[in-house]
Motif scaffolding. Sequence first.
Motif, PDB file in Angstrom:
ATOM      1  N   SER A   1      34.326  61.762  71.402  1.00  0.00           N
ATOM      2  CA  SER A   1      35.055  60.912  70.466  1.00  0.00           C
ATOM      3  C   SER A   1      34.121  59.859  69.890  1.00  0.00           C
ATOM      4  CB  SER A   1      36.246  60.230  71.143  1.00  0.00           C
ATOM      5  OG  SER A   1      37.246  61.169  71.480  1.00  0.00           O
ATOM      6  N   ILE A   2      34.385  59.459  68.659  1.00  0.00           N
ATOM      7  CA  ILE A   2      33.614  58.411  67.989  1.00  0.00           C
ATOM      8  C   ILE A   2      34.558  57.241  67.720  1.00  0.00           C
ATOM      9  CG2 ILE A   2      32.301  57.777  65.925  1.00  0.00           C
ATOM     10  CD1 ILE A   2      31.508  60.731  65.686  1.00  0.00           C
ATOM     11  N   TYR A   3      34.124  56.045  68.095  1.00  0.00           N
ATOM     12  CA  TYR A   3      34.926  54.843  67.921  1.00  0.00           C
ATOM     13  C   TYR A   3      34.202  53.882  66.975  1.00  0.00           C
ATOM     14  CZ  TYR A   3      37.089  56.662  72.181  1.00  0.00           C
ATOM     15  OH  TYR A   3      37.697  57.476  73.103  1.00  0.00           O
ATOM     16  N   PHE A   4      34.930  53.295  66.067  1.00  0.00           N
ATOM     17  CA  PHE A   4      34.381  52.247  65.195  1.00  0.00           C
ATOM     18  C   PHE A   4      35.532  51.503  64.544  1.00  0.00           C
ATOM     19  CE2 PHE A   4      35.044  55.830  62.441  1.00  0.00           C
ATOM     20  CZ  PHE A   4      35.409  55.314  61.217  1.00  0.00           C
ATOM     21  N   SER A   5      35.228  50.332  64.023  1.00  0.00           N
ATOM     22  CA  SER A   5      36.245  49.516  63.369  1.00  0.00           C
ATOM     23  C   SER A   5      35.669  48.934  62.087  1.00  0.00           C
ATOM     24  CB  SER A   5      36.718  48.394  64.307  1.00  0.00           C
ATOM     25  OG  SER A   5      35.631  47.596  64.711  1.00  0.00           O
ATOM     26  N   ASN A   6      36.506  48.215  61.344  1.00  0.00           N
ATOM     27  CA  ASN A   6      36.033  47.587  60.115  1.00  0.00           C
ATOM     28  C   ASN A   6      36.791  46.289  59.865  1.00  0.00           C
ATOM     29  OD1 ASN A   6      38.545  48.216  58.802  1.00  0.00           O
ATOM     30  ND2 ASN A   6      37.766  50.252  58.304  1.00  0.00           N
TER      31      ASN A   6
ATOM     32  N   GLU B   1      35.415  52.805  81.116  1.00  0.00           N
ATOM     33  CA  GLU B   1      36.370  53.733  81.732  1.00  0.00           C
ATOM     34  C   GLU B   1      37.421  54.156  80.709  1.00  0.00           C
ATOM     35  OE1 GLU B   1      37.697  51.790  85.278  1.00  0.00           O
ATOM     36  OE2 GLU B   1      35.771  52.079  86.314  1.00  0.00           O
ATOM     37  N   ASP B   2      38.699  53.810  80.901  1.00  0.00           N
ATOM     38  CA  ASP B   2      39.761  54.259  80.001  1.00  0.00           C
ATOM     39  C   ASP B   2      40.174  53.207  78.990  1.00  0.00           C
ATOM     40  OD1 ASP B   2      39.917  56.744  81.285  1.00  0.00           O
ATOM     41  OD2 ASP B   2      41.309  55.965  82.794  1.00  0.00           O
ATOM     42  N   LEU B   3      39.339  52.182  78.806  1.00  0.00           N
ATOM     43  CA  LEU B   3      39.708  51.082  77.920  1.00  0.00           C
ATOM     44  C   LEU B   3      38.671  50.868  76.827  1.00  0.00           C
ATOM     45  CD1 LEU B   3      40.886  48.500  80.616  1.00  0.00           C
ATOM     46  CD2 LEU B   3      42.331  50.037  79.265  1.00  0.00           C
ATOM     47  N   VAL B   4      39.163  50.500  75.664  1.00  0.00           N
ATOM     48  CA  VAL B   4      38.307  50.078  74.548  1.00  0.00           C
ATOM     49  C   VAL B   4      38.442  48.568  74.405  1.00  0.00           C
ATOM     50  CG1 VAL B   4      37.824  50.280  72.083  1.00  0.00           C
ATOM     51  CG2 VAL B   4      38.629  52.273  73.356  1.00  0.00           C
ATOM     52  N   PHE B   5      37.311  47.876  74.398  1.00  0.00           N
ATOM     53  CA  PHE B   5      37.294  46.430  74.200  1.00  0.00           C
ATOM     54  C   PHE B   5      36.666  46.124  72.844  1.00  0.00           C
ATOM     55  CE2 PHE B   5      37.294  47.107  78.732  1.00  0.00           C
ATOM     56  CZ  PHE B   5      38.124  46.129  79.236  1.00  0.00           C
TER      57      PHE B   5
ATOM     58  N   VAL C   1      43.141  46.439  64.014  1.00  0.00           N
ATOM     59  CA  VAL C   1      42.216  45.437  64.547  1.00  0.00           C
ATOM     60  C   VAL C   1      41.211  45.114  63.460  1.00  0.00           C
ATOM     61  CG1 VAL C   1      40.529  44.864  66.310  1.00  0.00           C
ATOM     62  CG2 VAL C   1      42.479  46.320  66.888  1.00  0.00           C
ATOM     63  N   ASN C   2      41.082  43.863  63.122  1.00  0.00           N
ATOM     64  CA  ASN C   2      40.186  43.435  62.046  1.00  0.00           C
ATOM     65  C   ASN C   2      38.836  43.034  62.642  1.00  0.00           C
ATOM     66  OD1 ASN C   2      39.650  42.698  59.260  1.00  0.00           O
ATOM     67  ND2 ASN C   2      39.680  40.582  59.967  1.00  0.00           N
ATOM     68  N   SER C   3      37.899  43.967  62.740  1.00  0.00           N
ATOM     69  CA  SER C   3      36.640  43.663  63.414  1.00  0.00           C
ATOM     70  C   SER C   3      35.485  44.480  62.849  1.00  0.00           C
ATOM     71  CB  SER C   3      36.758  43.949  64.911  1.00  0.00           C
ATOM     72  OG  SER C   3      35.517  43.729  65.558  1.00  0.00           O
ATOM     73  N   SER C   4      34.363  43.814  62.605  1.00  0.00           N
ATOM     74  CA  SER C   4      33.122  44.502  62.240  1.00  0.00           C
ATOM     75  C   SER C   4      32.141  44.494  63.404  1.00  0.00           C
ATOM     76  CB  SER C   4      32.490  43.841  61.007  1.00  0.00           C
ATOM     77  OG  SER C   4      32.331  42.449  61.203  1.00  0.00           O
ATOM     78  N   LEU C   5      32.609  44.086  64.611  1.00  0.00           N
ATOM     79  CA  LEU C   5      31.772  44.106  65.813  1.00  0.00           C
ATOM     80  C   LEU C   5      31.880  45.470  66.492  1.00  0.00           C
ATOM     81  CD1 LEU C   5      32.474  40.617  67.431  1.00  0.00           C
ATOM     82  CD2 LEU C   5      30.952  41.214  65.546  1.00  0.00           C
ATOM     83  N   THR C   6      30.802  45.860  67.175  1.00  0.00           N
ATOM     84  CA  THR C   6      30.764  47.158  67.829  1.00  0.00           C
ATOM     85  C   THR C   6      31.690  47.172  69.041  1.00  0.00           C
ATOM     86  OG1 THR C   6      28.455  47.405  67.154  1.00  0.00           O
ATOM     87  CG2 THR C   6      29.259  48.895  68.867  1.00  0.00           C
ATOM     88  N   PRO C   7      32.640  48.115  69.115  1.00  0.00           N
ATOM     89  CA  PRO C   7      33.516  48.186  70.291  1.00  0.00           C
ATOM     90  C   PRO C   7      32.746  48.630  71.530  1.00  0.00           C
ATOM     91  CG  PRO C   7      33.916  50.049  68.826  1.00  0.00           C
ATOM     92  CD  PRO C   7      32.963  49.133  68.114  1.00  0.00           C
ATOM     93  N   VAL C   8      33.282  48.292  72.702  1.00  0.00           N
ATOM     94  CA  VAL C   8      32.692  48.679  73.986  1.00  0.00           C
ATOM     95  C   VAL C   8      33.742  49.454  74.772  1.00  0.00           C
ATOM     96  CG1 VAL C   8      31.770  47.846  76.185  1.00  0.00           C
ATOM     97  CG2 VAL C   8      31.115  46.718  74.049  1.00  0.00           C
TER      98      VAL C   8
END
Length: 266
Positions: free
Chosen positions: A127-132, A163-167, A153-160
């Motif tokens: 899976s690929i995760y990203f935001s904008n 385990e089973d959670l996205v921060f 989610v309003n974010s241009s920061l890289t998610p982390v």
Amino acid sequence: YKILLININDGKLIKSIESNTGFNSNIKVSNKKFFIIDFENTIRCFSTEDGSELWNFRSENPFIKSKKKLSLIIKGELVFFINSIGDLTSLNINNGSLYWQTPTQSNLIYQDAFTLENSDLVFLNDSIYFSNNKNELFSVDARTGIIDWKQNVNSSLTPVIVEDLVFTISNEGFLFVIDKEKGNIIRIINMLKNIKNKKNKIKPVGFIIAKNKIYLSLNNGRLIKADLSMGNIENIFKLSGSKLSKPNIFSDQMYLIKHNSIIKTN
């Protein structure tokens, strides 16, 4: 605009690679090749041995330069990249052939492409995760390009991903904890609640997670340390009078960059 290919053993110049439009991404290296995206949304593949261009792939170009560097990642025989209008693309790293392409923005983004800021891409478990900064956080199936889920989610920061959670942390300073599989929001915490933020001028720059703590750097030179489980703020460190870089950890030491120096913390 140049990329200099230099022999690591003797420091001699192998080749100078020039671009009339300039380059606008991080550089990734794999299997004697390196990859980079230019300002016209074209990804280019070069040989690390002699600097010759092996192939290129031109994606949609709105003729407006992006405000933020674009992101690309390599996994196995595939290279994934996102362009300045939000098209996520998967290519074969050997010949540049297209596997899939997924637009994440409507055609209206052409009128507003200069303001779009995507985070870096994060790859985990196919899976690929990203935001904008258009209030969108995506999880995309890396095998097919199908969007698994999208969250507000309003974010241009890289998610982390842990385990089973996205921060992730929004551009307004809120920590979002999200279920990785379904995209449901589990918790939202205001990371700037103990900071006076007149006219909302204080903004997050980047964050990392280490030893059950979250470290968030700000554009006013502060570094916030918080407990990861509940988001309780433990310390706010004043490290600079100006913007700090995203924190990075090497050999159990944290490093940040400010205007004219590198800061090391324990």
